[in-house]
Design a protein around this motif. Structure first.
Motif, mmCIF file in Angstrom:
data_model
loop_
_atom_site.group_PDB
_atom_site.id
_atom_site.type_symbol
_atom_site.label_atom_id
_atom_site.label_comp_id
_atom_site.label_asym_id
_atom_site.label_seq_id
_atom_site.Cartn_x
_atom_site.Cartn_y
_atom_site.Cartn_z
ATOM 1 N N TYR A 1 0.878 -1.172 0.000
ATOM 2 C CA TYR A 1 0.000 0.000 0.000
ATOM 3 C C TYR A 1 0.915 1.221 0.000
ATOM 4 O O TYR A 1 1.117 1.891 1.008
ATOM 5 C CB TYR A 1 -0.946 -0.001 1.202
ATOM 6 N N THR A 2 1.505 1.447 -1.174
ATOM 7 C CA THR A 2 2.436 2.566 -1.355
ATOM 8 C C THR A 2 2.178 3.209 -2.701
ATOM 9 O O THR A 2 1.711 2.558 -3.636
ATOM 10 C CB THR A 2 3.904 2.106 -1.252
ATOM 11 N N PHE A 3 2.486 4.481 -2.769
ATOM 12 C CA PHE A 3 2.342 5.223 -4.020
ATOM 13 C C PHE A 3 3.719 5.637 -4.536
ATOM 14 O O PHE A 3 3.839 6.342 -5.515
ATOM 15 C CB PHE A 3 1.444 6.446 -3.778
ATOM 16 N N ASP A 4 4.757 5.156 -3.851
ATOM 17 C CA ASP A 4 6.134 5.525 -4.125
ATOM 18 C C ASP A 4 6.850 4.388 -4.866
ATOM 19 O O ASP A 4 6.939 3.268 -4.350
ATOM 20 C CB ASP A 4 6.827 5.815 -2.782
ATOM 21 N N SER A 5 7.372 4.684 -6.048
ATOM 22 C CA SER A 5 8.002 3.635 -6.860
ATOM 23 C C SER A 5 9.280 3.091 -6.217
ATOM 24 O O SER A 5 9.586 1.905 -6.349
ATOM 25 C CB SER A 5 8.272 4.132 -8.283
ATOM 26 N N LYS A 6 10.012 3.917 -5.498
ATOM 27 C CA LYS A 6 11.234 3.455 -4.837
ATOM 28 C C LYS A 6 10.903 2.386 -3.790
ATOM 29 O O LYS A 6 11.576 1.358 -3.695
ATOM 30 C CB LYS A 6 11.955 4.643 -4.186
ATOM 31 N N THR A 7 9.853 2.625 -3.019
ATOM 32 C CA THR A 7 9.413 1.659 -2.011
ATOM 33 C C THR A 7 8.916 0.380 -2.673
ATOM 34 O O THR A 7 9.256 -0.724 -2.253
ATOM 35 C CB THR A 7 8.308 2.269 -1.127
ATOM 36 N N LEU A 8 8.129 0.520 -3.738
ATOM 37 C CA LEU A 8 7.604 -0.640 -4.449
ATOM 38 C C LEU A 8 8.743 -1.496 -5.000
ATOM 39 O O LEU A 8 8.739 -2.719 -4.855
ATOM 40 C CB LEU A 8 6.655 -0.203 -5.575
ATOM 41 N N LEU A 9 9.724 -0.863 -5.600
ATOM 42 C CA LEU A 9 10.854 -1.594 -6.169
ATOM 43 C C LEU A 9 11.634 -2.346 -5.079
ATOM 44 O O LEU A 9 12.042 -3.491 -5.264
ATOM 45 C CB LEU A 9 11.778 -0.643 -6.936
ATOM 46 N N LYS A 10 11.795 -1.715 -3.940
ATOM 47 C CA LYS A 10 12.500 -2.358 -2.818
ATOM 48 C C LYS A 10 11.771 -3.634 -2.388
ATOM 49 O O LYS A 10 12.399 -4.670 -2.120
ATOM 50 C CB LYS A 10 12.617 -1.376 -1.652
ATOM 51 N N ILE A 11 10.442 -3.584 -2.336
ATOM 52 C CA ILE A 11 9.642 -4.747 -1.942
ATOM 53 C C ILE A 11 9.800 -5.859 -2.986
ATOM 54 O O ILE A 11 10.009 -7.027 -2.639
ATOM 55 C CB ILE A 11 8.160 -4.352 -1.770
ATOM 56 N N ILE A 12 9.709 -5.503 -4.258
ATOM 57 C CA ILE A 12 9.850 -6.485 -5.340
ATOM 58 C C ILE A 12 11.220 -7.161 -5.268
ATOM 59 O O ILE A 12 11.335 -8.377 -5.393
ATOM 60 C CB ILE A 12 9.628 -5.822 -6.715
ATOM 61 N N LYS A 13 12.258 -6.372 -5.052
ATOM 62 C CA LYS A 13 13.623 -6.915 -5.005
ATOM 63 C C LYS A 13 13.866 -7.812 -3.795
ATOM 64 O O LYS A 13 14.866 -8.517 -3.747
ATOM 65 C CB LYS A 13 14.648 -5.784 -5.056
ATOM 66 N N SER A 14 12.939 -7.810 -2.838
ATOM 67 C CA SER A 14 13.060 -8.674 -1.665
ATOM 68 C C SER A 14 12.476 -10.071 -1.911
ATOM 69 O O SER A 14 12.545 -10.935 -1.040
ATOM 70 C CB SER A 14 12.358 -8.036 -0.463
ATOM 71 N N CYS A 15 11.918 -10.291 -3.085
ATOM 72 C CA CYS A 15 11.294 -11.582 -3.397
ATOM 73 C C CYS A 15 12.321 -12.712 -3.311
ATOM 74 O O CYS A 15 13.485 -12.549 -3.684
ATOM 75 C CB CYS A 15 10.671 -11.534 -4.792
ATOM 76 N N ASP A 16 11.879 -13.853 -2.840
ATOM 77 C CA ASP A 16 12.720 -15.049 -2.750
ATOM 78 C C ASP A 16 13.190 -15.451 -4.149
ATOM 79 O O ASP A 16 12.390 -15.512 -5.090
ATOM 80 C CB ASP A 16 11.895 -16.186 -2.128
ATOM 81 N N ASP A 17 14.457 -15.727 -4.299
ATOM 82 C CA ASP A 17 15.024 -16.044 -5.605
ATOM 83 C C ASP A 17 14.532 -17.374 -6.173
ATOM 84 O O ASP A 17 14.726 -17.654 -7.353
ATOM 85 C CB ASP A 17 16.555 -16.024 -5.542
ATOM 86 N N GLN A 18 13.877 -18.183 -5.359
ATOM 87 C CA GLN A 18 13.273 -19.425 -5.864
ATOM 88 C C GLN A 18 12.074 -19.113 -6.766
ATOM 89 O O GLN A 18 11.689 -19.936 -7.594
ATOM 90 C CB GLN A 18 12.810 -20.313 -4.700
#
Length: 161
Positions: A83-100
């Motif tokens: 629940y963010t409107f900030d692309s920097k925050t969104l990208l950080k969350i996406i990059k935290s995804c498990d590499d599996q």
């Protein structure tokens, strides 16, 4: 290879005086989701991890996709941070995804969705519309390394009507 599918929530209603995160979808959002899902069905491959913002409009949109794409409960997560409107925050969350996970579908909000689509993909959009879906592929093995992706697909309801 990693694939990121970003979906902006469906068209929401402003009819009731509700907090922003509680606004429901309009009827049009259900029709738009059906249009996008019909077009997307030929591109869908399992397994697929699905993450959604907790906001009613995003979560309802995500559940429509979850059901139609037959995503297991174990592969569906509600993430408060989306629940963010900030692309920097969104990208950080996406990059935290498990590499599996090789394919991640994220349901969220603008301007964050449009910002991340434009930052990561090789096509520029002035605005990803409500229920707009964009799929970007990366030549990367780790989510933290995603950058300079190839925009494979964009499905916007107005182009499918």
């Amino acid at each position: 290879m990693k694939k990121l599918i970003l979906v902006r929530h469906g068209k929401s209603s402003w009819e009731e005086d509700l907090p922003d995160d509680e606004r429901p979808l309009k009827k049009r959002a259900y029709k738009d989701a059906a249009l996008v899902l019909n077009a997307f069905s030929g591109f869908h491959r399992k397994p697929l991890k699905l993450w959604s913002s907790y906001a009613t409009r995003a979560l309802t949109t995500a559940k429509i996709f979850k059901e139609r794409l037959e995503v297991d409960d174990a592969d569906f997560s509600i993430k408060d941070e989306l629940y963010t409107f900030d692309s920097k925050t969104l990208l950080k969350i996406i990059k935290s995804c498990d590499d599996q996970v090789d394919t991640l579908m994220v349901f969220g909000h603008n301007p964050a969705i449009t910002g991340v689509v434009n930052q990561l993909g090789d096509q520029h959009f002035s605005n990803v519309p409500t229920t707009g879906l964009t799929m970007i592929e990366f030549d990367a093995e780790k989510w933290k390394d995603i950058q300079n992706g190839k925009t494979l697909l964009h499905l916007f309801p107005k182009n499918l009507r």
